[in-house]
Write an enzyme that holds these catalytic residues in place. Structure first.
Site, PDB file in Angstrom:
ATOM      1  N   GLU A  33       0.835  -1.203   0.000  1.00  0.00           N
ATOM      2  CA  GLU A  33       0.000   0.000   0.000  1.00  0.00           C
ATOM      3  C   GLU A  33       0.869   1.252   0.000  1.00  0.00           C
ATOM      4  O   GLU A  33       0.566   2.239  -0.691  1.00  0.00           O
ATOM      5  CB  GLU A  33      -0.926  -0.015   1.219  1.00  0.00           C
ATOM      6  N   LYS A 111      25.648   6.917  24.104  1.00  0.00           N
ATOM      7  CA  LYS A 111      26.407   7.763  23.157  1.00  0.00           C
ATOM      8  C   LYS A 111      26.508   7.027  21.821  1.00  0.00           C
ATOM      9  O   LYS A 111      27.341   6.141  21.654  1.00  0.00           O
ATOM     10  CB  LYS A 111      27.795   8.073  23.706  1.00  0.00           C
ATOM     11  N   CYS A 400      47.514 -21.098  -5.571  1.00  0.00           N
ATOM     12  CA  CYS A 400      46.138 -20.756  -5.206  1.00  0.00           C
ATOM     13  C   CYS A 400      45.397 -21.999  -4.727  1.00  0.00           C
ATOM     14  O   CYS A 400      45.376 -23.023  -5.424  1.00  0.00           O
ATOM     15  CB  CYS A 400      45.424 -20.140  -6.413  1.00  0.00           C
ATOM     16  N   CYS A 423      40.713 -18.649 -12.719  1.00  0.00           N
ATOM     17  CA  CYS A 423      40.430 -19.012 -11.334  1.00  0.00           C
ATOM     18  C   CYS A 423      38.958 -18.768 -11.017  1.00  0.00           C
ATOM     19  O   CYS A 423      38.457 -17.642 -11.180  1.00  0.00           O
ATOM     20  CB  CYS A 423      41.300 -18.195 -10.379  1.00  0.00           C
TER      21      CYS A 423
END
Length: 657
Positions: A33, A111, A400, A423
């Site tokens: 709405e 705070k 890797c 990769c």
């Protein structure tokens, strides 16, 4: 209903819904709405622009981008508070203040850790908002503040002028979602919600601020013309009644009551939806505040208690490696679960090899851990007295962990990076770069389409783009076959690009557009470039020793060789189609400035390079000529100051002829 009345009614309905949702946290209007009413209001404002208000709910999504933030001098200074770090210091502050105000009463408030701003209203309408800055001069961020739904745009029963002070913050849930999205995009993460809120509020494009879903808590009344209050609490209640989202406060009559409340806030701080870095202790009586005044730095009637960071011990159970979208290997410590700053921590960032080596972090170590900025867990130190026997120093892998390609250390020495062009961890980024406008320029292959193609298993390398079939593509768009055919045409067209575009598209480190063009012209083909030695490459203009090594090692990588073979098989052009006409500009450096009418910047740069010259972005001692178009600015001024010859476009055209 006439348009004016309908706009007024829609505005009131939407503002009431905003207040219920963002301030009261008790929505009564369904999202569907709300969206329907907002859409109707947008339609009416577009049809009757003279009836559209700058404070309309439609402006909450962000207006036009700004070129800069204007300076704002604060009518009432936005002072900072004196910090205290222990309960004894709270008692000392109380005792010192009671010498002047024996019956002092205090307001104790959380705070909020965000960005302080001042909001100004005239006749109930929000007219300006500014950052704190140095307390006396800040920046106008009105358009960005309009996007914060909890800030009322209009006030009922308000004085002629009203200025309030609040703290803009980013809710924790929004911060987590933002960092998750940035991580997927390969962008640097925000350290904490405060930094994220500050960066968002200072965006020149309000649409970006709107997307960040900032919030605010009002904690002080700065100015209210014609209205008087005896206490700070009365002023906060007054603002709450005018639909501001006001900071929660508790009134205390003694130091011990204040300390008890400060402890209570600290114990529940991680249950709050926003970050806090302390509790504020303020004198409640406003007349007493005025009589006490301020020092050169702080008001004498308030202080900020800062909570110490929580530190705990845990054990490093493992170190795992994540490979990001840019190929960077990021080590992460898997730790024994420990409750810290309101959440259970099971891992901590280790940044890079240098960080691990400096602290000598090993698997099996007991470590002291905290949350940096109360958000990101980090290891402070190793408890060496608890180190088990048989541990060994940790080193990042040399290949890797995702694709097995060789890992290289960045030039600045901070990070290790995977060199694999195929990769999987960095595939989306590599392909997005490959198809980008200044690379192979394949229109229609946006990030969303690329990610779908990867997810469906259709591409696992940039070269796979040239093997896509119509039946794999047409289900990705609503327009089906038409959009897919258009993309296939763009892919086919890109095969004929000059090899300089392909060289840039490969993503070799430190080989940008200019270097790619120079390499294409020097070697004439990709095959001759692949055969070049590092020594030969360093003889090329603008190619240094590091870049030369990057090029040689990239072509030596097995994944690179596989991709090159696939590109060759697909019929992608490997030859330079740009021939250097002559070397009349050899050794010359040109700088282009102002609006060029006879060429685009790209065309002028290409012509300079085709005649053996170089186009630079700034004027220096090495500049030979400056080519100045209309409205040339600082570069033209600097050229005149340095005595560098300035050419008009017509002069430049004669040199080309």
């Amino acid at each position: 209903m006439n348009p004016k009345d309908e706009i007024k009614q829609l505005t009131e309905q939407l503002e009431r819904a905003n207040h219920e949702y963002y301030v009261l946290d008790a929505p009564t209007m369904a999202d569907f709405e709300y969206d329907r009413l907002l859409r109707r209001l947008e339609e009416l404002e577009a049809q009757y622009p003279e009836l559209a208000s700058p404070l309309s709910p439609t402006k909450r999504v962000g207006g036009e981008a700004l070129s800069k933030f204007e300076k704002v001098e604060h009518e009432v200074p936005l002072e900072s508070l004196q910090d205290v770090f222990s309960e004894d210091e709270v008692r000392e502050f109380d005792a010192r203040l009671r010498q002047s105000v024996p019956n002092a009463q205090f307001s104790i408030e959380p705070k909020v850790d965000g960005l302080s701003v001042a909001l100004e209203y005239v006749d109930g309408a929000f007219v300006r908002g500014a950052t704190r800055g140095d307390g006396r001069v800040g920046e106008d961020v009105t358009e960005n503040l309009k996007t914060i739904r909890s800030i009322p745009m209009r006030l009922e029963d308000a004085p002629h002028r009203l200025i309030v002070r609040g703290e803009v913050f980013m809710p924790r849930t929004v911060f987590e979602q933002l960092n998750e999205a940035r991580e997927k995009e390969g962008k640097p993460l925000f350290a904490n919600p405060r930094n994220a809120a500050a960066g968002s509020l200072r965006q020149l494009d309000p649409a970006i601020a709107a997307a960040r879903k900032l919030d605010i808590l009002i904690f002080n009344l700065q100015l209210a013309e014609g209205v008087r209050f005896q206490t700070h609490a009365e002023s906060l209640d007054y603002l709450h009644a005018r639909k501001f989202k006001v900071i929660p406060y508790t009134l205390c009559r003694s130091a011990e009551e204040a300390i008890s409340r400060i402890r209570s806030i600290g114990e529940t701080r991680y249950d709050l939806p926003y970050d806090i870095d302390g509790a504020v202790m303020k004198l409640n009586d406003l007349t007493d505040r005025q009589s006490l005044g301020s020092t050169a730095k702080f008001p004498r009637w308030a202080c900020a208690y800062k909570y110490p960071p929580e530190v705990k011990e845990t054990v490093v159970q493992d170190i795992v490696i994540q490979v990001g979208r840019t190929g960077v290997l990021t080590p992460k410590a898997v730790v024994a679960p420990v409750r810290l700053a309101g959440t259970t921590v099971t891992n901590a960032t280790l940044h890079n090899q240098d960080f691990i080596s400096e602290k000598d972090i090993r698997i099996g170590d007991t470590v002291r851990i905290r949350k940096a900025g109360e958000i990101i867990p980090e290891i402070l130190e190793v408890v060496l007295s608890k180190r088990p026997q048989g541990t060994s120093p940790y080193r990042l892998p040399t290949v890797c962990p995702v694709c097995g390609a060789r890992v290289e250390r960045d030039e600045d020495g901070a990070f290790m990076r995977c060199t694999g062009i195929e990769c999987p961890a960095q595939l989306t980024r590599n392909i997005s770069h490959f198809v980008s406008r200044n690379a192979m320029d394949i229109d229609g292959l946006g990030d969303a389409i690329v990610e779908q193609l990867i997810a469906n298993g259709h591409i696992s390398s940039p070269a796979d783009i040239y093997y896509l079939r119509l039946d794999e593509l047409k289900s990705l768009w609503k327009s089906g076959q038409k959009a897919a055919t258009k993309l296939l045409d763009a892919i086919e067209k890109s095969k004929q690009n000059d090899v300089s575009r392909l060289i840039f598209a490969l993503g070799i480190r430190q080989v940008g557009e200019k270097a790619a063009k120079v390499l294409a012209k020097t070697f004439g083909s990709l095959d001759r470039l692949m055969a070049a030695s590092a020594e030969e490459l360093t003889q090329v203009r603008d190619i240094g020793a590091v870049t030369a090594e990057n090029i040689v090692s990239w072509f030596a990588n097995s994944q690179s060789q596989h991709m090159i073979a696939r590109l060759r098989e697909a019929g992608v052009n490997f030859e330079s189609r740009v021939q250097q006409e002559d070397d009349r500009f050899a050794g010359m450096t040109f700088v282009l400035t102002g609006a060029l009418s006879l060429f685009t910047r790209e065309e002028a740069t290409e012509k300079i390079e085709n005649f053996g010259g170089k186009a630079a972005g700034s004027v220096s001692k090495k500049t030979t000529y400056v080519v100045a178009g209309e409205n040339a600015g600082s570069k033209l001024k600097k050229a005149n100051e340095m005595g560098i010859p300035v050419l008009s476009e017509e002069d430049f055209l004669k040199m080309l002829a």
